[in-house]
Structures are given as structure tokens and as C-alpha cells.
Scaffold this motif. Sequence first.
Motif, PDB file in Angstrom:
ATOM      1  N   ASP A  65      17.943 -26.648  13.103  1.00 37.21           N
ATOM      2  CA  ASP A  65      16.673 -26.964  13.765  1.00 37.21           C
ATOM      3  C   ASP A  65      16.916 -27.455  15.192  1.00 37.21           C
ATOM      4  OD1 ASP A  65      15.453 -26.286  11.399  1.00 37.21           O
ATOM      5  OD2 ASP A  65      15.103 -28.349  10.749  1.00 37.21           O
ATOM      6  N   ILE A  67      17.858 -24.563  17.449  1.00 41.60           N
ATOM      7  CA  ILE A  67      16.686 -23.779  17.862  1.00 41.60           C
ATOM      8  C   ILE A  67      16.010 -24.427  19.060  1.00 41.60           C
ATOM      9  CG2 ILE A  67      14.369 -23.059  17.163  1.00 41.60           C
ATOM     10  CD1 ILE A  67      15.468 -22.782  14.293  1.00 41.60           C
ATOM     11  N   CYS A  68      15.804 -25.745  18.973  1.00 39.81           N
ATOM     12  CA  CYS A  68      15.088 -26.432  20.053  1.00 39.81           C
ATOM     13  C   CYS A  68      15.893 -26.475  21.347  1.00 39.81           C
ATOM     14  CB  CYS A  68      14.731 -27.852  19.613  1.00 39.81           C
ATOM     15  SG  CYS A  68      13.462 -27.919  18.319  1.00 39.81           S
ATOM     16  N   LEU A  74      16.374 -22.621  22.701  1.00 38.41           N
ATOM     17  CA  LEU A  74      15.164 -21.869  23.036  1.00 38.41           C
ATOM     18  C   LEU A  74      14.187 -22.657  23.901  1.00 38.41           C
ATOM     19  CD1 LEU A  74      14.400 -20.077  19.630  1.00 38.41           C
ATOM     20  CD2 LEU A  74      15.625 -19.181  21.609  1.00 38.41           C
ATOM     21  N   LEU A 111       9.306 -25.799  15.696  1.00 42.95           N
ATOM     22  CA  LEU A 111      10.201 -24.709  15.323  1.00 42.95           C
ATOM     23  C   LEU A 111       9.456 -23.380  15.279  1.00 42.95           C
ATOM     24  CD1 LEU A 111      12.217 -26.427  12.460  1.00 42.95           C
ATOM     25  CD2 LEU A 111      12.874 -26.147  14.851  1.00 42.95           C
ATOM     26  N   LEU A 116      10.433 -20.124  17.540  1.00 43.97           N
ATOM     27  CA  LEU A 116      10.891 -18.878  16.929  1.00 43.97           C
ATOM     28  C   LEU A 116       9.921 -17.723  17.183  1.00 43.97           C
ATOM     29  CD1 LEU A 116      12.292 -20.212  13.523  1.00 43.97           C
ATOM     30  CD2 LEU A 116      13.581 -19.483  15.548  1.00 43.97           C
ATOM     31  N   THR A 168      10.691 -15.586  20.312  1.00 42.49           N
ATOM     32  CA  THR A 168      11.921 -14.794  20.412  1.00 42.49           C
ATOM     33  C   THR A 168      11.620 -13.307  20.449  1.00 42.49           C
ATOM     34  OG1 THR A 168      12.192 -14.729  18.000  1.00 42.49           O
ATOM     35  CG2 THR A 168      13.246 -16.549  19.191  1.00 42.49           C
ATOM     36  N   TYR A 170      12.953 -15.945   8.400  1.00 44.45           N
ATOM     37  CA  TYR A 170      13.716 -17.186   8.327  1.00 44.45           C
ATOM     38  C   TYR A 170      14.575 -17.222   7.063  1.00 44.45           C
ATOM     39  CZ  TYR A 170      14.814 -22.158   8.112  1.00 44.45           C
ATOM     40  OH  TYR A 170      15.494 -23.350   8.045  1.00 44.45           O
ATOM     41  N   ILE A 197      19.488 -16.112  18.089  1.00 44.97           N
ATOM     42  CA  ILE A 197      19.375 -17.413  17.424  1.00 44.97           C
ATOM     43  C   ILE A 197      19.302 -17.256  15.902  1.00 44.97           C
ATOM     44  CG2 ILE A 197      16.851 -17.492  17.598  1.00 44.97           C
ATOM     45  CD1 ILE A 197      19.306 -20.471  17.862  1.00 44.97           C
ATOM     46  N   LEU A 241      21.866 -19.484  12.468  1.00 41.63           N
ATOM     47  CA  LEU A 241      21.202 -20.618  11.823  1.00 41.63           C
ATOM     48  C   LEU A 241      22.101 -21.317  10.814  1.00 41.63           C
ATOM     49  CD1 LEU A 241      17.548 -19.312  11.326  1.00 41.63           C
ATOM     50  CD2 LEU A 241      18.503 -20.731  13.146  1.00 41.63           C
TER      51      LEU A 241
END
Length: 430
Positions: free
Chosen positions: A123, A126-127, A130, A138, A142, A145, A209, A331, A335
Amino acid sequence: MGHWICCLCSRAADSLMLLLVLALSCKPSTAASASPSAPHSTSSYSFGRTFLGLDKCNACIGTSICKKFFKEEIRFDTWLSSHLKLPPSYLLSYSGNYTDDAKSWRVVDITRLTSKYQHDRADKRICTSLMKTKTCSLEHALRRTHRFQKWLRAKRLTPDLVQGLSSPLLRCPSQRLLDRIVRRYAEVPDAGSIYMDHLTDQDKLRLLYTLAVNSHPILLQIFPDVEGWPFPRYLGSCGRLVVSASTRPLRDFYGAAPEVAADLALQLLAVLRSMGNNDLNYFFYFTHVDAGTFGVFSNGHLFIRDASMLGIIDKEEGSQLTDSQQEYKDIFSCLTVDCQSALVSCNSIREKHSLVLVCQELLPKLLKGKFLQPMQEKIDSFLQHCADGLTDDQGVNEAVTKLAELLKPLRSCDSRFAYRYPDCKYSDKY
């Protein structure tokens, strides 16, 4: 006179009503406890969205079974205590109980796709990558993208939409396999269609996801146990927790009696054979196995407990990704794994691959020191031939065949093996 009495009664009633209102406003808890018919409106446990991962949706698995959690129709084992405390959130799996009628309960496994630490780390990644911040929405991140924008426009799930994802399931995808995923995705109402028209934007994000983090729940959905596939039944998801039928891990049987060990070893070899040769012409292979990969139901039947390391090659269509597409990274590729990790080439996967892994990692621990000589020596010898068979396909198959022939007479036929008892009494198969 009658009029005066009516007025007096009315004033008395008003006074009593005023006193009652004052009493209720001053001591609400006392008033509530004085009424035996007062409904129990609050639970005696604290059950937040954070524990389930609902606060992270739609970057989550799904919500199909959330109602059962909040209605206490799914209970963790710790809820059997008087205080109904939730278990620690850092655990990867939990034992629970599930009911449809509040009378009969069955044991279930409640699992996370990955550890909470890995979830939190992903998580944050991601932050920071991105949105250039430590915390963010989140879903919002996402959705921006390039990959997800392609998903939004797509009518059909095609190989280019899953390229570079780390899941072994999608390492060598065919269109036939991807169509099966969409058609049998259980977190949405069944449309029976290969097209994604029935998926909302949030459905698409949840599916993407899940595929990016851990494909285990997807495999349980698209190859259900009711059709004879060796997976536990998928019951649903809530946030980042998956609920499935319960099995005991194979490690619990390393100290089992010789006849039990022989039975489980034969089942294990049979499962691998069925995954290599089946009516749908899919070849299943493991990239890794350990003591928790396989599990055993209470009736003695062995299943694949953890399908996260299971890949599929379509024998009919083959892979529709080139090596350059396999190496594509974004990304969603990072994960749960290091973005720099190399992906296995589809052409390097051999049919004996899973057999060799099992002969190296599991069967020696299950069968070690279980039998009298010279039987034990023969079993160990065939196991060694199988484990060393990376360069000899024929040698592996021969070793496994001879190992199975040795083990068959060593298993027994009694009620401990409920999955095949009493059929084994009347069949040469056993």
C-alpha cells in the motif's frame, strides 16, 4: 362532577408521563435494564473495517461474504470465549466456524492473500510511487494507472491486460484460460459470459488487484471442488480476507502412522498426475511447494490447500505472451514481489517439474523411517531417483510408478479413511 373527575385523571396522567420522561433522560441505562423485552442491539465485540481490510476496498478481494461476518455467522475460534476478542491482525490465517442456519457449524479457513506487513508495504509503495505521498486513496491511485485504464476500456480479458503480473497463474496465459476467469469470477453475479460487460469498474479493480497479489482465490473459483478439482471450496471474501473449507496442513501428518503416510503419499502422486493430465487439457505446475501447500480434510482426503504457487499452461492454445511481454513491469507487478525478480520462461516448464519438487521437499518428510527394511530402503531409493530427475524425464516417471506400486499394499482400509471407506472393501482400485 363527572367532568371534574375526567380533568383530574387527565392531569394525573400528564404528571406521570412527565415523571417517566425525566426518569428516562436521567438514567437511560437503568430504564433499559428494567425492561425485560428490550432488544440486544449492540454486539459484545469490536469488529472494525480495518481488520477485514474493508477500509482498503476497492483495492481488495471482494465483499461477497461480509454480511456473514457482521451477523456472526462466521466466527473466529477466539470468539468462542466470553469476551469475543478478535485474533491478532498480523496472522496470515485463522481457524473459524461457519453456519447457514445458526444451528450447525463447520470449520473453515480464513486467510489473507499475504501478510498484513506485506499488504501495508505494498500500500505504501502504491502511494509513494504513484502519488508521491506516504498515504493516499489506493483506489484513486490505481485507477489512474495505464494498465487499469486499459481494463476499463476492454470488453474482454486478453493476455496483454495481464502481462507482467507476478502470479504463476498468469505467467503463460491463454485466451481460453482468461475467458474462464471472467466467466467464473464469483465475486459478481454469474453472467456466464466471457465478456466483461457485467463487471463494474470496482469489480474490475478487485479482480485485477486479486490477480496481482495472489491468484489463490481465483483458482478456487474457476476450478471448483464440486467439479472434481482438488481444491477446497471457495465460500467468499470480505475485504482482504478469504473464507474457504478447512483442511489440516500436510505438516501435521509427518508423524502419522505408516498406513496413513502411505495413503497420503499415494493421494499426493495422484493429484499431481491429474493436474498434468485432465479433460480440459490444462497442465498445472508448482513453482514452489512446502508443508502448507497441501492439506487434508477430516475424511482423510488430500487437497491443494495453497494454490498461490500454481501455474497453468494451456496444452490446446499455448501461451499468448512473448518473452518481452512477460518482462513488462508496472506497479501491479510489484505488489508482493521485488520488481527486479526474473520471471520463469514458459518454455522452461517441464511436466516432471512438480513431481521433482514433491520428491525433494515433501515425500521424504512424510515417508522417512515409517517402514521396516528392506521396504524402507526401496522407498528411499525411488524417492532419491525422483528428486534427482531434473535431466531425466523417463527416470522420474519410472521412479514414481515403482514408488506407487510399493505404497499401495501398505495402506489400510478402515474408517480413518472415510473418503474411500467402505468402498475400498469392495474395489480392487484400493
